[in-house]
Scaffold this motif. Structure first.
Motif, PDB file in Angstrom:
ATOM      1  N   ILE A 261       0.903  -1.122  -0.002  1.00 22.99           N
ATOM      2  CA  ILE A 261      -0.038   0.090   0.116  1.00 22.99           C
ATOM      3  C   ILE A 261       0.978   1.256  -0.078  1.00 22.99           C
ATOM      4  CG2 ILE A 261      -1.643   1.311   1.194  1.00 22.99           C
ATOM      5  CD1 ILE A 261      -2.680  -1.195  -0.050  1.00 22.99           C
ATOM      6  N   SER A 264       2.372   1.881  -3.428  1.00 22.28           N
ATOM      7  CA  SER A 264       1.324   1.806  -4.519  1.00 22.28           C
ATOM      8  C   SER A 264       1.335   0.643  -5.454  1.00 22.28           C
ATOM      9  CB  SER A 264       1.366   3.112  -5.328  1.00 22.28           C
ATOM     10  OG  SER A 264       1.013   4.197  -4.367  1.00 22.28           O
ATOM     11  N   SER A 267      -3.468  -1.205  -4.662  1.00 21.63           N
ATOM     12  CA  SER A 267      -4.545  -0.200  -4.187  1.00 21.63           C
ATOM     13  C   SER A 267      -5.061  -0.214  -2.935  1.00 21.63           C
ATOM     14  CB  SER A 267      -5.687  -0.184  -5.066  1.00 21.63           C
ATOM     15  OG  SER A 267      -6.924   0.795  -4.539  1.00 21.63           O
ATOM     16  N   SER A 268      -5.143   1.071  -2.200  1.00 20.28           N
ATOM     17  CA  SER A 268      -5.775   0.773  -0.831  1.00 20.28           C
ATOM     18  C   SER A 268      -7.023   0.521  -0.513  1.00 20.28           C
ATOM     19  CB  SER A 268      -5.412   2.498  -0.281  1.00 20.28           C
ATOM     20  OG  SER A 268      -6.153   3.353  -0.807  1.00 20.28           O
ATOM     21  N   LYS A 269      -7.778   0.604  -1.879  1.00 18.95           N
ATOM     22  CA  LYS A 269      -9.199   0.118  -1.971  1.00 18.95           C
ATOM     23  C   LYS A 269      -9.414  -1.154  -2.748  1.00 18.95           C
ATOM     24  CE  LYS A 269     -10.973   4.768  -1.627  1.00 18.95           C
ATOM     25  NZ  LYS A 269     -11.856   5.784  -2.083  1.00 18.95           N
ATOM     26  N   ASN A 270      -9.910  -2.127  -2.143  1.00 18.73           N
ATOM     27  CA  ASN A 270     -10.013  -3.170  -3.007  1.00 18.73           C
ATOM     28  C   ASN A 270      -8.935  -4.261  -3.305  1.00 18.73           C
ATOM     29  OD1 ASN A 270     -13.064  -2.579  -3.679  1.00 18.73           O
ATOM     30  ND2 ASN A 270     -12.325  -1.158  -5.285  1.00 18.73           N
ATOM     31  N   ASN A 296      -7.643  -4.852   7.846  1.00 19.36           N
ATOM     32  CA  ASN A 296      -6.951  -3.809   6.715  1.00 19.36           C
ATOM     33  C   ASN A 296      -7.497  -3.866   5.328  1.00 19.36           C
ATOM     34  OD1 ASN A 296      -4.115  -3.481   8.007  1.00 19.36           O
ATOM     35  ND2 ASN A 296      -4.494  -5.443   8.570  1.00 19.36           N
ATOM     36  N   ASP A 297      -8.814  -4.004   5.274  1.00 20.46           N
ATOM     37  CA  ASP A 297      -9.854  -3.864   4.149  1.00 20.46           C
ATOM     38  C   ASP A 297      -9.051  -4.772   2.858  1.00 20.46           C
ATOM     39  OD1 ASP A 297     -11.413  -2.168   5.584  1.00 20.46           O
ATOM     40  OD2 ASP A 297      -9.995  -0.587   5.396  1.00 20.46           O
TER      41      ASP A 297
END
Length: 371
Positions: A261, A264, A267-270, A296-297
């Motif tokens: 994360i 990069s 992605s911090s999402k999905n 941590n999503d």
């Protein structure tokens, strides 16, 4: 085990024929020359049966995919030679497959997952963290510097003489540890986690195994029993050893998530964490990784248990992935060799170490780890 899998592309269908020869001692390990002989004795029959049951001939196959690295040299030789004979006889394209790449991509057969994703491979012979960026594009974040977690759990099971235990005498070593740990108290023994001073994503299990062995020896003295007899506290030791393995794996995986994360790479999402390999079927370890992923999503994905261990399906699927992408499909097999040792992708473990990411205290975020 000699897995053979036939595949063709229209439609994409699979039929697997697996021949497994059981050893007399379930914790005795693999003897390379014996494995080679068993492969030689069974591979032609297994291929013939696979063709017969599938209802196709070799001429109808789109290509032949075979593991060429890494693995036991003597076994790789048998599989490769048989495949090359078929390739030569029927003039089929040949797709050499990296064993660990196949494990990493198996999840794309059973789940809809796009690149890139973080992959954790756990087995009796391997333990590594990598980022899968494409069908043949991997970044290696870290790996075991000594033995694999499955190997360690098998050795602990052997030292505890679990094949003599009435509850698990027919189970493999790691499965026996998992079974007994369910009713054990892990808090009776706390093992120091390995490599706490190293802020990287590498693993180590041999030192942990030695710590467990020391406790076993101590308890044998206290109970006045000899090696080979069952300790009264065997379930507690199994639970504590399993927990230490899980906590070590989770801690290194946490750092890999943070590194990806921060840089990069993911992605911090999905973001997705894929866990595969034989040890991935351990429900205690999987529960801990699920908790880590949720905190941590990350989405956690695992192939079904039968596809976590070594199997022909994953090799065929890797062949299909490569065929579709036009990667590594050979029409000439000149110079093809098996490779007992072969790294996975590009090694960026030094970058991970240079970032020196401090992992937050897991106990605050993951109550499952509280001791």
């Amino acid at each position: 085990m000699t897995p053979v899998l036939l595949w063709w592309t229209t439609p994409a269908m699979f039929w697997e024929k697996r021949c497994t020869v059981r050893r007399k001692s379930i914790y005795s390990g693999i003897i390379p020359v014996v494995a080679q002989q068993l492969h030689r004795e069974n591979i032609e029959r297994v291929v013939r049966e696979a063709l017969s049951v599938s209802g196709v001939s070799v001429r109808e196959l789109a290509a032949i995919a075979t593991t060429v690295k890494p693995g036991l040299a003597l076994s790789l030789e048998v599989g490769l030679q048989h495949s090359l004979n078929l390739v030569s006889r029927y003039q089929k394209p040949f797709i050499p497959v990296h064993h660990m790449e196949a494990h990493a991509l198996t999840v794309r057969l059973t789940h809809r997952v796009e690149f890139p994703f973080l992959v954790l491979l756990l087995s009796g012979g391997h333990c590594l963290l990598a980022v899968a960026q494409g069908v043949s594009d991997f970044l290696l974040l870290g790996q075991s510097i000594d033995i694999a977690p499955g190997d360690m759990l098998d050795k602990v099971a052997r030292r505890l003489s679990l094949r003599k235990h009435p509850e698990c005498h027919s189970m493999a070593g790691g499965k026996a540890i998992e079974h007994l740990a369910q009713t054990g108290n892990r808090q009776q023994h706390v093992f120091r986690l390995p490599m706490q001073q190293y802020r990287n994503c590498d693993f180590s299990f041999s030192g942990l195994q030695n710590l467990v062995n020391k406790v076993i020896i101590q308890k044998e003295k206290e109970e006045g029993i000899q090696e080979g007899e069952i300790l009264s506290c065997v379930k507690d030791i199994a639970a504590a050893a399993q927990h230490a393995v899980a906590a070590h794996i989770i801690q290194r995986t946490y750092r890999a998530m943070l590194f990806c994360i921060k840089n990069s790479i993911l992605s911090s999402k999905n973001a997705t964490l894929v866990v595969s390999g034989g040890v991935a079927s351990n429900q205690y370890i999987r529960k801990g990784l699920q908790t880590l992923a949720d905190a941590n999503d990350f989405a956690l994905l695992c192939p079904p248990p039968r596809l976590c261990t070594d199997n022909g399906v994953m090799i065929a699927w890797n062949g299909i992935e490569r065929l579709r992408a036009g990667l590594g499909v050979l029409h000439s097999t000149d110079g093809i060799r098996y490779e007992p040792k072969a790294p996975l992708g590009i090694d960026i473990s030094k970058r991970v170490e240079e970032d020196s990411i401090k992992v937050p205290k897991l106990k605050k975020k993951i109550q499952w780890l509280a001791s």
